[in-house]
Design a protein around this motif. Sequence first.
Motif, PDB file in Angstrom:
ATOM      1  N   PRO A 173       0.831  -1.202   0.000  1.00 46.50           N
ATOM      2  CA  PRO A 173       0.000   0.000   0.000  1.00 46.50           C
ATOM      3  C   PRO A 173       0.868   1.256   0.000  1.00 46.50           C
ATOM      4  O   PRO A 173       1.897   1.313   0.657  1.00 46.50           O
ATOM      5  CB  PRO A 173      -0.792  -0.111   1.311  1.00 46.50           C
ATOM      6  CG  PRO A 173      -0.795  -1.569   1.616  1.00 46.50           C
ATOM      7  CD  PRO A 173       0.499  -2.091   1.125  1.00 46.50           C
ATOM      8  N   ASP A 174       0.435   2.228  -0.743  1.00 52.25           N
ATOM      9  CA  ASP A 174       1.185   3.471  -0.842  1.00 52.25           C
ATOM     10  C   ASP A 174       0.214   4.635  -0.693  1.00 52.25           C
ATOM     11  O   ASP A 174      -0.985   4.437  -0.610  1.00 52.25           O
ATOM     12  CB  ASP A 174       1.914   3.529  -2.188  1.00 52.25           C
ATOM     13  CG  ASP A 174       3.015   4.590  -2.204  1.00 52.25           C
ATOM     14  OD1 ASP A 174       3.272   5.173  -1.144  1.00 52.25           O
ATOM     15  OD2 ASP A 174       3.594   4.818  -3.285  1.00 52.25           O
ATOM     16  N   GLY A 175       0.741   5.843  -0.667  1.00 53.69           N
ATOM     17  CA  GLY A 175      -0.115   7.005  -0.546  1.00 53.69           C
ATOM     18  C   GLY A 175       0.337   7.891   0.592  1.00 53.69           C
ATOM     19  O   GLY A 175       1.246   7.560   1.352  1.00 53.69           O
ATOM     20  N   PRO A 176      -0.293   9.070   0.738  1.00 52.41           N
ATOM     21  CA  PRO A 176       0.111  10.038   1.751  1.00 52.41           C
ATOM     22  C   PRO A 176       0.069   9.481   3.163  1.00 52.41           C
ATOM     23  O   PRO A 176       0.955   9.745   3.975  1.00 52.41           O
ATOM     24  CB  PRO A 176      -0.906  11.179   1.570  1.00 52.41           C
ATOM     25  CG  PRO A 176      -1.396  11.028   0.165  1.00 52.41           C
ATOM     26  CD  PRO A 176      -1.387   9.561  -0.110  1.00 52.41           C
ATOM     27  N   VAL A 177      -0.971   8.715   3.515  1.00 50.21           N
ATOM     28  CA  VAL A 177      -1.087   8.203   4.884  1.00 50.21           C
ATOM     29  C   VAL A 177       0.060   7.256   5.212  1.00 50.21           C
ATOM     30  O   VAL A 177       0.690   7.341   6.264  1.00 50.21           O
ATOM     31  CB  VAL A 177      -2.442   7.497   5.081  1.00 50.21           C
ATOM     32  CG1 VAL A 177      -2.493   6.851   6.461  1.00 50.21           C
ATOM     33  CG2 VAL A 177      -3.578   8.494   4.930  1.00 50.21           C
ATOM     34  N   ALA A 178       0.344   6.328   4.283  1.00 50.96           N
ATOM     35  CA  ALA A 178       1.412   5.364   4.527  1.00 50.96           C
ATOM     36  C   ALA A 178       2.755   6.060   4.636  1.00 50.96           C
ATOM     37  O   ALA A 178       3.579   5.746   5.503  1.00 50.96           O
ATOM     38  CB  ALA A 178       1.432   4.318   3.409  1.00 50.96           C
ATOM     39  N   ARG A 179       3.006   7.032   3.754  1.00 45.19           N
ATOM     40  CA  ARG A 179       4.284   7.736   3.798  1.00 45.19           C
ATOM     41  C   ARG A 179       4.411   8.548   5.075  1.00 45.19           C
ATOM     42  O   ARG A 179       5.476   8.619   5.686  1.00 45.19           O
ATOM     43  CB  ARG A 179       4.415   8.637   2.566  1.00 45.19           C
ATOM     44  CG  ARG A 179       4.664   7.859   1.271  1.00 45.19           C
ATOM     45  CD  ARG A 179       5.145   8.803   0.165  1.00 45.19           C
ATOM     46  NE  ARG A 179       4.104   9.759  -0.210  1.00 45.19           N
ATOM     47  CZ  ARG A 179       3.185   9.551  -1.127  1.00 45.19           C
ATOM     48  NH1 ARG A 179       3.139   8.387  -1.767  1.00 45.19           N
ATOM     49  NH2 ARG A 179       2.305  10.484  -1.424  1.00 45.19           N
ATOM     50  N   ALA A 180       3.326   9.182   5.501  1.00 41.86           N
ATOM     51  CA  ALA A 180       3.346   9.969   6.733  1.00 41.86           C
ATOM     52  C   ALA A 180       3.638   9.086   7.937  1.00 41.86           C
ATOM     53  O   ALA A 180       4.385   9.447   8.841  1.00 41.86           O
ATOM     54  CB  ALA A 180       2.015  10.708   6.913  1.00 41.86           C
ATOM     55  N   THR A 181       3.021   7.894   7.932  1.00 38.93           N
ATOM     56  CA  THR A 181       3.252   6.966   9.030  1.00 38.93           C
ATOM     57  C   THR A 181       4.707   6.535   9.086  1.00 38.93           C
ATOM     58  O   THR A 181       5.318   6.441  10.149  1.00 38.93           O
ATOM     59  CB  THR A 181       2.346   5.733   8.869  1.00 38.93           C
ATOM     60  OG1 THR A 181       0.984   6.160   8.846  1.00 38.93           O
ATOM     61  CG2 THR A 181       2.555   4.772  10.026  1.00 38.93           C
ATOM     62  N   GLY A 182       5.311   6.285   7.922  1.00 43.99           N
ATOM     63  CA  GLY A 182       6.710   5.895   7.880  1.00 43.99           C
ATOM     64  C   GLY A 182       7.623   6.993   8.379  1.00 43.99           C
ATOM     65  O   GLY A 182       8.566   6.734   9.135  1.00 43.99           O
ATOM     66  N   ARG A 183       7.350   8.231   7.975  1.00 42.48           N
ATOM     67  CA  ARG A 183       8.166   9.358   8.443  1.00 42.48           C
ATOM     68  C   ARG A 183       8.016   9.546   9.940  1.00 42.48           C
ATOM     69  O   ARG A 183       8.987   9.828  10.647  1.00 42.48           O
ATOM     70  CB  ARG A 183       7.768  10.633   7.695  1.00 42.48           C
ATOM     71  CG  ARG A 183       8.208  10.660   6.231  1.00 42.48           C
ATOM     72  CD  ARG A 183       8.080  12.065   5.660  1.00 42.48           C
ATOM     73  NE  ARG A 183       6.684  12.492   5.603  1.00 42.48           N
ATOM     74  CZ  ARG A 183       5.899  12.335   4.554  1.00 42.48           C
ATOM     75  NH1 ARG A 183       6.364  11.705   3.473  1.00 42.48           N
ATOM     76  NH2 ARG A 183       4.657  12.774   4.567  1.00 42.48           N
ATOM     77  N   ARG A 184       6.812   9.398  10.419  1.00 43.87           N
ATOM     78  CA  ARG A 184       6.557   9.568  11.849  1.00 43.87           C
ATOM     79  C   ARG A 184       7.332   8.532  12.655  1.00 43.87           C
ATOM     80  O   ARG A 184       7.949   8.847  13.669  1.00 43.87           O
ATOM     81  CB  ARG A 184       5.055   9.421  12.112  1.00 43.87           C
ATOM     82  CG  ARG A 184       4.630   9.707  13.548  1.00 43.87           C
ATOM     83  CD  ARG A 184       3.149   9.418  13.718  1.00 43.87           C
ATOM     84  NE  ARG A 184       2.695   9.785  15.042  1.00 43.87           N
ATOM     85  CZ  ARG A 184       2.182  10.957  15.360  1.00 43.87           C
ATOM     86  NH1 ARG A 184       2.081  11.898  14.433  1.00 43.87           N
ATOM     87  NH2 ARG A 184       1.772  11.215  16.579  1.00 43.87           N
ATOM     88  N   ALA A 185       7.323   7.288  12.175  1.00 41.85           N
ATOM     89  CA  ALA A 185       8.054   6.232  12.880  1.00 41.85           C
ATOM     90  C   ALA A 185       9.557   6.474  12.826  1.00 41.85           C
ATOM     91  O   ALA A 185      10.283   6.190  13.780  1.00 41.85           O
ATOM     92  CB  ALA A 185       7.709   4.880  12.269  1.00 41.85           C
ATOM     93  N   ALA A 186      10.028   7.009  11.678  1.00 38.90           N
ATOM     94  CA  ALA A 186      11.453   7.294  11.558  1.00 38.90           C
ATOM     95  C   ALA A 186      11.878   8.381  12.538  1.00 38.90           C
ATOM     96  O   ALA A 186      12.939   8.300  13.171  1.00 38.90           O
ATOM     97  CB  ALA A 186      11.780   7.714  10.124  1.00 38.90           C
TER      98      ALA A 186
END
Length: 509
Positions: A32-45
């Motif tokens: 899955p891709d998209g703004p939500v997934a990318r935001a979640t990844g950045r937040r975890a990083a």
Amino acid sequence: MPDRPETTPPVSRAEDAAEVPKPAVSPEGAVPDGPVARATGRRAAVDRFFSISARGSDFGREIRGGFATFFTMAYILVLNPIILGSAEDKFGDHLSGPQLVTATALVAAVMTVVMGIGGNLPLALAAGLGLNAVAAFQLAPLMSWPDAMGLIVIEGLLICVLVVTGLREAIMHAIPASLKQAISVGIGLFIAFIGFVDAGFVSRIPGETGSVPVQLGATGHLSGWPVLVFCLGVLLTVALLARRTKGAILISIVVTTVVAVIINEIADIAPTAWGLTVPAVPDDLVAAPDFGLIGSFSLFGAFQQVGVLTIVLLVFTLLLSDFFDTMGTVVGVSHEAGLLGEDGKVPRLGRVLLIDGAAAVAGGAASASSATSYVESAAGVGEGARTGFASLVTGGLFAVALFLTPLATIVPAQAAAPALVAVGFMLMAQVRHIDWEKYEVAIPAFLTIAVMPFTYSITNGIGAGFVSYVVIKAVLGRAKEIHWLLWGTAALFAAYFAIDPIEQLLGVK
């Protein structure tokens, strides 16, 4: 922390701190891709980089802590320009108020962010109270402002060298705890005295000899609206402090400034009665920052104005103040946040101290005086901050303040001076740690505290304490207890006090 998307499996706090969760694979095999997934990844990083979850915190707490720290120490945006701007250098020049606000905010913003990323502590930095007093009232009268700021840059570079070589801790251990505490108390009284004088509550007795040197008000009693504003400000400040109100100093400055603006509008007051700053509403509340003071320093210009011995002692005075304020603040805030190791050590201490030394360099280079770690950072810790992410928030708010210079430059001395009195009280609290039953430490501590305000000199107070400590220890037959660094420093101060007869003996005069 907000709920994660359904594509992200729930993980424990420890797992969240250790690695970024991998997104689940769909039946078709696509990720899955998209703004939500990318935001979640950045937040975890970000969480992983700052160890937010690992330290038992979350983004909400870090953001609240960053705001709390900013609003607790934002008074420096007003107070630093007041202290530095009210003093004049050897040639009668003043620093520009708007430029000082910009320089103060810029250094605080940059160095607080650097501390957040490099030190990963909820620790904010800005121009140090006490340090700016040394710059304004010790350095500037002997040289030009660029020369004075050059000495601060040198002091910051020396701190960095001492950190790298490990000598910083050695010097810390060489000076008795009682003298460290007395230095803080003496600076507190000195700052409070400056506040009373700047507000007109205390003044010199003009044209008289043989009488007391100062008096109440300008004529022996209090008169005029500006002094009344100061008195109201002091009462408001102490009331808020007594109630343990968060941001007490900033609230007092804001409220007292509003009162001053109103009084200035409705009363017939000569502009000169307020001093350098008249409390009038500016035409614009937002303005572009003025970077005119950035880089305005001379690294070796001071050597052409005063003797080498005097420069050594002045730099040493800056070093002492910066040393002990920083160490106490870093340890205290880390302890409050529960970040000290089992051995009582601060995490990344070497890096933290190096950043603090770099802040002193940055402060001098920007003409904002030496920047240092702020004990007000404990306000952010009280809101739950545990990592450097809170410092990023605080630094960002200081960056926003760069564009609010007009608001800071309407604050008259009478509204800012109560903060000086309050800071004096807070520094005075260190006096309780001095053992007054032991004369060998109590007498030097007393001389340190008394000589600073009575001679209007921080350097003189430190010198009196060091020399008397060494002499008393030697007379008691306990010379071996004195560290060699203390012997050397006391000898320098002895030469400093006796410079006039020494010059006469050498035929210099």
